[in-house]
Design a protein around this motif. Sequence first.
Motif, PDB file in Angstrom:
ATOM      1  N   ALA A 121       2.870  -0.861   2.134  1.00 59.39           N
ATOM      2  CA  ALA A 121       1.758   0.087   2.227  1.00 59.39           C
ATOM      3  C   ALA A 121       1.936   1.011   3.433  1.00 59.39           C
ATOM      4  CB  ALA A 121       0.424  -0.652   2.312  1.00 59.39           C
ATOM      5  N   VAL A 122       2.342   0.453   4.557  1.00 60.61           N
ATOM      6  CA  VAL A 122       2.591   1.268   5.744  1.00 60.61           C
ATOM      7  C   VAL A 122       3.711   2.268   5.471  1.00 60.61           C
ATOM      8  CG1 VAL A 122       3.432   1.192   8.135  1.00 60.61           C
ATOM      9  CG2 VAL A 122       1.694  -0.432   7.371  1.00 60.61           C
ATOM     10  N   ALA A 123       4.750   1.815   4.783  1.00 60.32           N
ATOM     11  CA  ALA A 123       5.860   2.716   4.447  1.00 60.32           C
ATOM     12  C   ALA A 123       5.375   3.833   3.522  1.00 60.32           C
ATOM     13  CB  ALA A 123       6.993   1.938   3.785  1.00 60.32           C
ATOM     14  N   MET A 124       4.536   3.500   2.542  1.00 59.94           N
ATOM     15  CA  MET A 124       4.023   4.525   1.632  1.00 59.94           C
ATOM     16  C   MET A 124       3.164   5.536   2.383  1.00 59.94           C
ATOM     17  SD  MET A 124       5.337   3.949  -1.354  1.00 59.94           S
ATOM     18  CE  MET A 124       6.785   3.472  -0.406  1.00 59.94           C
ATOM     19  N   HIS A 125       2.382   5.065   3.344  1.00 61.15           N
ATOM     20  CA  HIS A 125       1.589   5.978   4.172  1.00 61.15           C
ATOM     21  C   HIS A 125       2.514   6.919   4.938  1.00 61.15           C
ATOM     22  CE1 HIS A 125      -1.819   2.761   4.263  1.00 61.15           C
ATOM     23  NE2 HIS A 125      -1.782   3.419   3.113  1.00 61.15           N
ATOM     24  N   GLY A 126       3.648   6.404   5.382  1.00 61.91           N
ATOM     25  CA  GLY A 126       4.639   7.235   6.070  1.00 61.91           C
ATOM     26  C   GLY A 126       5.193   8.334   5.175  1.00 61.91           C
ATOM     27  N   PHE A 127       5.246   8.067   3.868  1.00 60.04           N
ATOM     28  CA  PHE A 127       5.688   9.076   2.894  1.00 60.04           C
ATOM     29  C   PHE A 127       4.539  10.004   2.480  1.00 60.04           C
ATOM     30  CE2 PHE A 127       9.126   5.959   2.081  1.00 60.04           C
ATOM     31  CZ  PHE A 127      10.217   6.808   2.071  1.00 60.04           C
ATOM     32  N   GLY A 128       3.348   9.733   2.974  1.00 57.96           N
ATOM     33  CA  GLY A 128       2.197  10.561   2.630  1.00 57.96           C
ATOM     34  C   GLY A 128       1.483  10.153   1.361  1.00 57.96           C
ATOM     35  N   LEU A 129       1.767   8.954   0.847  1.00 57.52           N
ATOM     36  CA  LEU A 129       1.105   8.468  -0.363  1.00 57.52           C
ATOM     37  C   LEU A 129      -0.092   7.609   0.015  1.00 57.52           C
ATOM     38  CD1 LEU A 129       4.125   7.466  -2.640  1.00 57.52           C
ATOM     39  CD2 LEU A 129       2.990   9.679  -2.431  1.00 57.52           C
ATOM     40  N   TRP A 130      -1.090   7.620  -0.836  1.00 59.00           N
ATOM     41  CA  TRP A 130      -2.283   6.807  -0.633  1.00 59.00           C
ATOM     42  C   TRP A 130      -2.009   5.442  -1.256  1.00 59.00           C
ATOM     43  CZ3 TRP A 130      -7.536   7.754  -3.521  1.00 59.00           C
ATOM     44  CH2 TRP A 130      -8.495   6.861  -3.029  1.00 59.00           C
ATOM     45  N   ALA A 131      -1.890   4.411  -0.418  1.00 61.81           N
ATOM     46  CA  ALA A 131      -1.558   3.065  -0.879  1.00 61.81           C
ATOM     47  C   ALA A 131      -2.547   2.061  -0.317  1.00 61.81           C
ATOM     48  CB  ALA A 131      -0.146   2.694  -0.438  1.00 61.81           C
ATOM     49  N   THR A 132      -2.893   1.071  -1.139  1.00 60.31           N
ATOM     50  CA  THR A 132      -3.746  -0.026  -0.691  1.00 60.31           C
ATOM     51  C   THR A 132      -3.138  -1.348  -1.147  1.00 60.31           C
ATOM     52  OG1 THR A 132      -5.148   0.127  -2.677  1.00 60.31           O
ATOM     53  CG2 THR A 132      -5.873   1.346  -0.722  1.00 60.31           C
ATOM     54  N   VAL A 133      -3.651  -2.421  -0.562  1.00 61.45           N
ATOM     55  CA  VAL A 133      -3.199  -3.779  -0.871  1.00 61.45           C
ATOM     56  C   VAL A 133      -4.366  -4.531  -1.488  1.00 61.45           C
ATOM     57  CG1 VAL A 133      -2.387  -5.941   0.167  1.00 61.45           C
ATOM     58  CG2 VAL A 133      -1.552  -3.745   1.036  1.00 61.45           C
ATOM     59  N   GLU A 134      -4.093  -5.261  -2.572  1.00 61.82           N
ATOM     60  CA  GLU A 134      -5.133  -6.056  -3.213  1.00 61.82           C
ATOM     61  C   GLU A 134      -4.553  -7.383  -3.679  1.00 61.82           C
ATOM     62  OE1 GLU A 134      -6.427  -3.652  -6.549  1.00 61.82           O
ATOM     63  OE2 GLU A 134      -4.876  -4.487  -7.854  1.00 61.82           O
ATOM     64  N   LYS A 135      -5.430  -8.386  -3.790  1.00 64.37           N
ATOM     65  CA  LYS A 135      -4.996  -9.671  -4.341  1.00 64.37           C
ATOM     66  C   LYS A 135      -4.635  -9.483  -5.801  1.00 64.37           C
ATOM     67  CE  LYS A 135      -7.483 -12.995  -1.531  1.00 64.37           C
ATOM     68  NZ  LYS A 135      -8.493 -14.069  -1.534  1.00 64.37           N
ATOM     69  N   ALA A 136      -3.569 -10.130  -6.205  1.00 61.38           N
ATOM     70  CA  ALA A 136      -3.143 -10.059  -7.609  1.00 61.38           C
ATOM     71  C   ALA A 136      -4.025 -10.965  -8.448  1.00 61.38           C
ATOM     72  CB  ALA A 136      -1.686 -10.459  -7.743  1.00 61.38           C
ATOM     73  N   ALA A 137      -4.361 -10.508  -9.643  1.00 59.15           N
ATOM     74  CA  ALA A 137      -5.146 -11.316 -10.572  1.00 59.15           C
ATOM     75  C   ALA A 137      -4.307 -12.465 -11.114  1.00 59.15           C
ATOM     76  CB  ALA A 137      -5.673 -10.458 -11.720  1.00 59.15           C
ATOM     77  N   SER A 138      -2.997 -12.186 -11.331  1.00 60.26           N
ATOM     78  CA  SER A 138      -2.069 -13.209 -11.798  1.00 60.26           C
ATOM     79  C   SER A 138      -0.685 -12.832 -11.327  1.00 60.26           C
ATOM     80  CB  SER A 138      -2.091 -13.327 -13.318  1.00 60.26           C
ATOM     81  OG  SER A 138      -1.509 -12.182 -13.897  1.00 60.26           O
ATOM     82  N   GLY A 139       0.258 -13.716 -11.496  1.00 50.79           N
ATOM     83  CA  GLY A 139       1.619 -13.449 -11.058  1.00 50.79           C
ATOM     84  C   GLY A 139       2.373 -12.475 -11.932  1.00 50.79           C
ATOM     85  N   ASN A 140       1.795 -12.043 -13.049  1.00 42.34           N
ATOM     86  CA  ASN A 140       2.505 -11.178 -13.986  1.00 42.34           C
ATOM     87  C   ASN A 140       2.082  -9.717 -13.911  1.00 42.34           C
ATOM     88  OD1 ASN A 140       3.863 -13.399 -14.997  1.00 42.34           O
ATOM     89  ND2 ASN A 140       2.220 -13.854 -16.443  1.00 42.34           N
ATOM     90  N   ASP A 141       1.382  -9.325 -12.833  1.00 39.07           N
ATOM     91  CA  ASP A 141       0.882  -7.957 -12.722  1.00 39.07           C
ATOM     92  C   ASP A 141       1.914  -6.982 -12.212  1.00 39.07           C
ATOM     93  OD1 ASP A 141      -1.539  -8.761 -13.598  1.00 39.07           O
ATOM     94  OD2 ASP A 141      -2.480  -8.854 -11.628  1.00 39.07           O
ATOM     95  N   ALA A 142       2.999  -7.459 -11.677  1.00 36.45           N
ATOM     96  CA  ALA A 142       3.934  -6.584 -10.983  1.00 36.45           C
ATOM     97  C   ALA A 142       4.909  -5.941 -11.943  1.00 36.45           C
ATOM     98  CB  ALA A 142       4.688  -7.377  -9.949  1.00 36.45           C
ATOM     99  N   PRO A 143       5.471  -4.807 -11.518  1.00 38.92           N
ATOM    100  CA  PRO A 143       6.480  -4.149 -12.339  1.00 38.92           C
ATOM    101  C   PRO A 143       7.821  -4.841 -12.225  1.00 38.92           C
ATOM    102  CG  PRO A 143       6.186  -2.975 -10.282  1.00 38.92           C
ATOM    103  CD  PRO A 143       5.164  -4.082 -10.308  1.00 38.92           C
ATOM    104  N   GLY A 144       8.728  -4.466 -13.100  1.00 40.53           N
ATOM    105  CA  GLY A 144      10.089  -4.986 -13.000  1.00 40.53           C
ATOM    106  C   GLY A 144      10.377  -6.068 -14.001  1.00 40.53           C
TER     107      GLY A 144
END
Length: 124
Positions: free
Chosen positions: A94-117
């Motif tokens: 998130a800090v890195a994304m802010h450095g790129f000028g993107l709006w990023a936040t952190v949230e608890k995942a609902a489940s382990g399968n929410d991520a990309p990839g």
Amino acid sequence: MTPSVAFGTAIGTDTDERTETAQQASTDVLTAPDIPWNLVIWNDPVNLMSYVSFVFQSYFGYSEAKANKLMMEVHKKGRSIVAHGSKEQVEQHAVAMHGFGLWATVEKAASGNDAPGKDGSTRG
């Protein structure tokens, strides 16, 4: 006198059991797996779509197709979960994304399968 001795023994045993239970509960908390966290990128009126895609490719190492898919999700849905992992790792992203000028936040995942990839992994 005998009843008080028996009563004293029962209390001592009860205290020992409570201590063992408290220690076990304390140990359970320490050994529980880390709760997964998500990195959410939000739509904004400032950054070009091509730039957002570029950031996803350059920082996370995503393919052009994957970066474009996530960028379009940000654009159309207003947000996209672009990475997940431990809280500390996702906060660093998130800090890195802010450095790129993107709006990023952190949230608890609902489940382990929410991520990309394919394998759910992220850079880190």
